[in-house]
Motif scaffolding. Sequence first.
Motif, short mmCIF file in Angstrom:
data_model
loop_
_atom_site.label_atom_id
_atom_site.label_comp_id
_atom_site.label_asym_id
_atom_site.label_seq_id
_atom_site.Cartn_x
_atom_site.Cartn_y
_atom_site.Cartn_z
N PHE A 1 -33.81 -0.76 33.55
CA PHE A 1 -32.36 -0.65 33.73
C PHE A 1 -31.66 -0.66 32.37
N LEU A 2 -32.12 -1.53 31.47
CA LEU A 2 -31.46 -1.60 30.16
C LEU A 2 -31.61 -0.28 29.42
N LEU A 3 -32.79 0.35 29.51
CA LEU A 3 -33.01 1.64 28.85
C LEU A 3 -32.11 2.72 29.45
N ILE A 4 -32.06 2.75 30.82
CA ILE A 4 -31.27 3.80 31.48
C ILE A 4 -29.79 3.61 31.18
N VAL A 5 -29.35 2.34 31.13
CA VAL A 5 -27.94 2.07 30.83
C VAL A 5 -27.63 2.48 29.39
N ALA A 6 -28.58 2.24 28.48
CA ALA A 6 -28.35 2.63 27.08
C ALA A 6 -28.25 4.14 26.96
N ALA A 7 -28.93 4.87 27.86
CA ALA A 7 -28.92 6.34 27.79
C ALA A 7 -27.70 6.93 28.47
N TRP A 8 -26.98 6.11 29.26
CA TRP A 8 -25.87 6.63 30.07
C TRP A 8 -24.65 6.94 29.21
N ARG A 9 -23.98 8.06 29.51
CA ARG A 9 -22.68 8.38 28.90
C ARG A 9 -21.78 8.87 30.03
N ALA A 10 -20.48 8.77 29.81
CA ALA A 10 -19.55 9.18 30.86
C ALA A 10 -19.64 10.68 31.12
N THR A 11 -19.97 11.46 30.07
CA THR A 11 -20.08 12.91 30.26
C THR A 11 -21.54 13.26 30.54
N PRO A 12 -21.79 14.12 31.53
CA PRO A 12 -23.18 14.44 31.88
C PRO A 12 -23.95 15.03 30.71
N ASP A 13 -23.29 15.78 29.82
CA ASP A 13 -24.01 16.40 28.70
C ASP A 13 -24.47 15.37 27.68
N GLY A 14 -23.80 14.23 27.67
CA GLY A 14 -24.13 13.24 26.66
C GLY A 14 -25.30 12.35 27.04
N ILE A 15 -25.79 12.46 28.29
CA ILE A 15 -26.86 11.57 28.74
C ILE A 15 -28.15 11.90 28.00
#
Lengths: 123, 330
Positions: free
Chosen positions: A47-61
């Motif tokens: 979860f911590l890794l996925i959260v670190a990869a998350w961005r509000a814009t889909p292109d930024g993920i």
Amino acid sequence: MTAPGPDLIYGLAGLGMFAMGLYVAMTGTEALRRVLALKICAIGASFLLIVAAWRATPDGIDAVPHALVITGIVVMVSAMAVALALIRRIRALEDAHAAAGTPAAPPRPAPRRRTRPQQGTPR
Amino acid sequence: MDPMVIFDAGLALALVALSWAVLASADRFASVVLFIVLGLMVALAWVRLGAPDVALAEAAIGAGVTGALLLATLRHLRGQPEAPPSPAPVRWAVGGMVAAVTAALAAVVVALVAAPRPEGLAGAVADNLAMSGVEHPVTAVLLNFRAHDTLMEVVVLLVAVVVVWAIDRGLAPAHAPQGPLVDLGPVQDGFARLALPAAVLLGAYLLWAGAHAPGGAFQGGAVLAAVGILAILAGRWRPEPRHRAWARAAFGLGATVFVLVALGVGLGPRVAYEYPLTLAKPLILTIEAAVTLSIAATLAALFFGREPAGLTVPNTVPNTVPSTARGGRP
């Protein structure tokens, strides 16, 4: 104050899972539950890794942490399969001891030392 | 209030509560079933966080295959009494350490969320996607940019099945899956008849779709492994000693093809894994197809547990201790 985003909410939830899993994995006395606890700990870390990869814009993920977590899931299932095979084996040895009348010694049966002299007797 | 915040908060609470229930439940069977539910909820949360590939992998492998493995092991633990809990000083010491680690990590998470987020590697992946041979970033990372990681992951699976076969060789006969499998009745059989062909198609589709959309070798392989598990459970197929050579070939296929492609590419002026642009997609799909077959065979074998050869070992006398030791030899 702005509403909390999914990164904060799931980051803290993952942290809670990590903590619970770590605690039970280290203090548990039952093998199956400790294995489950390790997997929950691993989910929390993912979860911590996925959260670190998350961005509000889909292109930024960021795709790299996603690939790492997929690798982690496959490695974890391998580790669990080996752990569960060991649990089955330990149970079989305990049952064999119980059937033979020797005390099963629940915490740590030492089958090797006990079997050797008996193996030698028929010769 | 944004409805998504309510959804997120509800799902996050459910995740924590389910984890607690899995770990605290007195009934092992309930624990395992709740664990499978937890895996599916986790997959849902990862879809929400924009990670559909990881969600597919978690649902198929983390919840599905792992759940099947746990249920298969549960059968052997029937009637085992619960062990006493750890001594209180140990629990307090571990609890204090876990609390300290968690508090530190919580500070990190809050700081991470509050700070402006760095770009990470998303830009680097997007810039080089056109050179990778596939259009989906996660597949590009797994099979091209970080292919060596993925090769090692396939090797870990191979090692796991070798170790499980070695451990289960010594299982007492009473613990080995022996004799005719339980007849689960017409419902199971009818379900298998309908679901097996559909699942084979789905597995192949996930493999193919991985090049341009969420999916890929691991998700497809896990679905195909479920086909094997369902076929075994429904009695449509059972592993026999003569299948061992095929099984071994299938276990090793993925790693072998992966290494051969990497070495073949590395023979020229390029380094290993630096696929030529025109051949990148065919090479990646070749590797993925081989890896998918290996994953399917390996996961199904891990579920079956014992090497099929063990079934032909004559019944050893269960009343003597050395019987387990004797069973340790093929």
